[in-house]
Write a protein that holds these residues in place. Structure first.
Motif, PDB file in Angstrom:
ATOM      1  N   SER A  61      43.866  36.298  37.178  1.00 28.32           N
ATOM      2  CA  SER A  61      42.464  36.010  37.486  1.00 28.32           C
ATOM      3  C   SER A  61      42.368  35.691  38.982  1.00 28.32           C
ATOM      4  O   SER A  61      43.378  35.678  39.700  1.00 28.32           O
ATOM      5  CB  SER A  61      41.937  34.845  36.633  1.00 28.32           C
ATOM      6  N   GLY A  62      41.181  35.437  39.452  1.00 24.99           N
ATOM      7  CA  GLY A  62      40.975  35.171  40.875  1.00 24.99           C
ATOM      8  C   GLY A  62      41.734  33.958  41.372  1.00 24.99           C
ATOM      9  O   GLY A  62      42.284  33.948  42.479  1.00 24.99           O
ATOM     10  N   THR A  63      41.785  32.924  40.552  1.00 18.89           N
ATOM     11  CA  THR A  63      42.438  31.689  40.971  1.00 18.89           C
ATOM     12  C   THR A  63      43.929  31.921  41.230  1.00 18.89           C
ATOM     13  O   THR A  63      44.503  31.348  42.170  1.00 18.89           O
ATOM     14  CB  THR A  63      42.238  30.594  39.899  1.00 18.89           C
ATOM     15  N   PHE A  88      34.352  26.448  44.728  1.00 22.92           N
ATOM     16  CA  PHE A  88      35.531  27.287  44.934  1.00 22.92           C
ATOM     17  C   PHE A  88      36.291  26.895  46.200  1.00 22.92           C
ATOM     18  O   PHE A  88      37.513  26.967  46.231  1.00 22.92           O
ATOM     19  CB  PHE A  88      35.145  28.772  44.909  1.00 22.92           C
ATOM     20  N   ASN A 136      31.976  34.185  49.496  1.00 25.03           N
ATOM     21  CA  ASN A 136      30.716  34.060  48.780  1.00 25.03           C
ATOM     22  C   ASN A 136      30.854  32.894  47.811  1.00 25.03           C
ATOM     23  O   ASN A 136      31.509  33.020  46.787  1.00 25.03           O
ATOM     24  CB  ASN A 136      30.457  35.383  48.034  1.00 25.03           C
ATOM     25  N   SER A 138      30.162  31.128  45.011  1.00 25.68           N
ATOM     26  CA  SER A 138      29.400  31.430  43.796  1.00 25.68           C
ATOM     27  C   SER A 138      28.749  30.191  43.203  1.00 25.68           C
ATOM     28  O   SER A 138      27.838  30.301  42.400  1.00 25.68           O
ATOM     29  CB  SER A 138      30.327  32.041  42.751  1.00 25.68           C
ATOM     30  N   ASP A 163      38.807  34.195  50.211  1.00 28.70           N
ATOM     31  CA  ASP A 163      38.526  34.503  48.803  1.00 28.70           C
ATOM     32  C   ASP A 163      37.228  35.301  48.782  1.00 28.70           C
ATOM     33  O   ASP A 163      36.168  34.769  49.100  1.00 28.70           O
ATOM     34  CB  ASP A 163      38.382  33.181  48.035  1.00 28.70           C
ATOM     35  N   VAL A 165      36.350  36.920  45.872  1.00 26.23           N
ATOM     36  CA  VAL A 165      36.340  37.298  44.455  1.00 26.23           C
ATOM     37  C   VAL A 165      34.945  37.752  44.037  1.00 26.23           C
ATOM     38  O   VAL A 165      34.793  38.760  43.351  1.00 26.23           O
ATOM     39  CB  VAL A 165      36.838  36.133  43.573  1.00 26.23           C
ATOM     40  N   SER A 166      33.922  37.017  44.482  1.00 30.32           N
ATOM     41  CA  SER A 166      32.566  37.355  44.020  1.00 30.32           C
ATOM     42  C   SER A 166      31.767  38.138  45.063  1.00 30.32           C
ATOM     43  O   SER A 166      30.592  38.399  44.873  1.00 30.32           O
ATOM     44  CB  SER A 166      31.805  36.079  43.642  1.00 30.32           C
ATOM     45  N   GLN A 188      36.653  41.150  37.906  1.00 27.36           N
ATOM     46  CA  GLN A 188      35.576  40.947  36.929  1.00 27.36           C
ATOM     47  C   GLN A 188      34.210  40.676  37.519  1.00 27.36           C
ATOM     48  O   GLN A 188      33.314  40.274  36.804  1.00 27.36           O
ATOM     49  CB  GLN A 188      35.961  39.798  35.991  1.00 27.36           C
ATOM     50  N   LYS A 189      34.048  40.884  38.819  1.00 24.98           N
ATOM     51  CA  LYS A 189      32.726  40.576  39.387  1.00 24.98           C
ATOM     52  C   LYS A 189      32.065  41.859  39.873  1.00 24.98           C
ATOM     53  O   LYS A 189      31.742  42.717  39.072  1.00 24.98           O
ATOM     54  CB  LYS A 189      32.862  39.488  40.431  1.00 24.98           C
TER      55      LYS A 189
HETATM   56  C1  LIG Z   1      34.900  33.791  40.048  1.00 25.12           C
HETATM   57  C2  LIG Z   1      35.471  33.270  41.301  1.00 25.12           C
HETATM   58  C3  LIG Z   1      36.835  32.988  41.442  1.00 25.12           C
HETATM   59  C4  LIG Z   1      37.859  33.287  40.384  1.00 25.12           C
HETATM   60  O1  LIG Z   1      37.915  32.584  39.297  1.00 25.12           O
HETATM   61  P1  LIG Z   1      38.840  33.018  38.066  1.00 25.12           P
HETATM   62  O2  LIG Z   1      38.137  32.399  36.943  1.00 25.12           O
HETATM   63  O3  LIG Z   1      40.178  32.471  38.309  1.00 25.12           O
HETATM   64  O4  LIG Z   1      38.866  34.534  38.037  1.00 25.12           O
HETATM   65  C5  LIG Z   1      37.302  32.559  42.654  1.00 25.12           C
HETATM   66  N1  LIG Z   1      36.475  32.380  43.684  1.00 25.12           N
HETATM   67  C6  LIG Z   1      35.157  32.640  43.598  1.00 25.12           C
HETATM   68  C7  LIG Z   1      34.309  32.458  44.803  1.00 25.12           C
HETATM   69  C8  LIG Z   1      34.611  33.094  42.406  1.00 25.12           C
HETATM   70  O5  LIG Z   1      33.311  33.351  42.325  1.00 25.12           O
END
Ligand SMILES: *Cc1c(COP(=O)(O)O)cnc(C)c1O
Length: 367
Positions: A61-63, A88, A136, A138, A163, A165-166, A188-189
């Protein structure tokens, strides 16, 4: 589940084409059929990330990718500057602390942006291994001025870790031009895939830190292993082949539409949702320019609880939006404007939001 509308800021709904790509037979992750897909996926992703660097793929996952970015560049006790203007950013600071780094938070009120001038001042006052920024946020709907921050970091020995991710795939990203040393994202985003695939690319400046001796111990996340495997168009461990097939298809869709058009669509639809929400009395949480094009974060009106809006949207309209799981819980609601969204989605969101707010108002009046 036809009336289930996934409207979160991630995970986002996955287009049928992408789901079909995942349903194809599983390939050997070291065979020629799959390495061709992996090669093409990397080629299609490079322009989206704005980089000519190699891209590494992880089942994560992103984390996990956030942790990977730091475990590869830190030595015990090294100092990092982390912008903490949302959940985040705070998570990134926690990861850095867990890895034994000395964390200097760049404390910024939630809902505000990162000032590149402040980054420059902090960098001239102390020596940092890295500056860590969320592209970004989130949790608040705020985007960072990465070009400005990159210009401040570029002149120093510090690495810029981002990061996105979003953001990636929904907002402009120019890793090489902006001087981002490590860029992480996940499937997943805006990339319209199921959760579970992480991506990262690093600059040569980052690589010189990653490969030095004396860094933190690492194994699964080791970018040295990933780089060696990338030379053979492989990943060190079993590749999540179905997720790579999904990303390959999703990136094909982005390139068919055209990246500039995809980014313009995100801006337009996000503005449409923000404007419509303002008419319903839902103001953006952030009071600044530079709002996100992929997450709309809205203040809940006085006397209402965000949890009731989220519940009403789900129970009455099958529409899954997000509240907040941090200090903003109950005070904001969040809706994704990322990935495979259309004007029809936004119009529908607004219609259901209006009905939900009216219904909450009426049930409150009755009480
Ligand atoms: C969704 C997100 C993540 C990742 O979270 P996971 O649940 O680990 O996939 C990381 N950073 C941001 C800014 C996000 O929006």
């Amino acid at each position: 589940m036809t009336d289930y509308r996934l409207r979160l800021p991630g995970p986002t709904s996955v287009p049928e084409r992408v789901r079909e790509a995942m349903a194809r037979p599983i390939l050997s992750h070291r065979g020629p059929e799959f390495t061709a897909i992996l090669r093409r996926t990397e080629e299609l992703l490079q322009p989206v990330m704005g980089t000519r660097n190699r891209i590494f793929f992880f089942a994560s996952s992103g984390t996990g990718m956030m942790e990977a970015s730091l475990v590869n560049i830190l030595a015990p006790g090294e100092r990092v500057l982390v912008a903490t203007h949302g959940a985040f950013g705070e998570r990134f600071a926690e990861i850095a602390r867990a890895l034994g780094a000395t964390v200097d938070p760049l404390d910024i009120p939630w809902g505000c942006g990162v000032d590149p001038g402040e980054v420059r001042r902090r960098l001239s006052a102390a020596e940092y291994r890295a500056v860590v920024v969320v592209h970004n946020e989130s949790s608040t709907g705020v985007a960072a001025d990465l070009a400005g921050i990159g210009a401040a970091v570029r002149e120093t020995p510090a690495l810029l870790v981002v990061d996105s991710v979003s953001g990636l795939g929904g907002m402009e990203m120019r890793q090489d031009e902006w001087g981002i040393d490590i860029l992480v994202s996940a499937s997943q985003k805006c990339l319209m895939c199921p959760p579970g695939l992480g991506v990262v690319s690093m600059s040569e400046k980052a690589w010189s830190v990653v490969q030095r001796t004396g860094g933190l111990p690492r194994y699964y996340w080791d970018f040295r292993k990933a780089r060696t495997s990338a030379g053979k168009m492989e990943t060190p461990f079993t590749t999540p082949v179905a997720l790579v097939a999904a990303l390959h298809e999703a990136l094909g869709m982005i390139h068919e539409e055209g990246l500039p058009r995809v980014l313009a669509r995100h801006r337009r639809l996000s503005a449409l949702l923000q404007d419509g929400c303002a008419e319903l009395g839902l103001a953006p949480f952030a009071r600044i320019a530079g709002l996100s094009a992929t997450v709309v974060c809205l203040c809940v009106p006085e006397g209402m609880d965000g949890k009731d809006i989220v519940r009403g949207m789900y129970q009455r309209h099958g529409t899954v939006i997000a509240g907040s799981r941090n200090k903003l819980a109950g005070k904001v609601i969040r809706i994704g404007t990322m990935g495979a969204i259309t004007e029809g989605d936004i119009v529908t969101d607004l219609h259901y939001l209006k009905q939900t707010l009216q219904w909450l108002q009426e049930t409150r009046d009755e009480r």
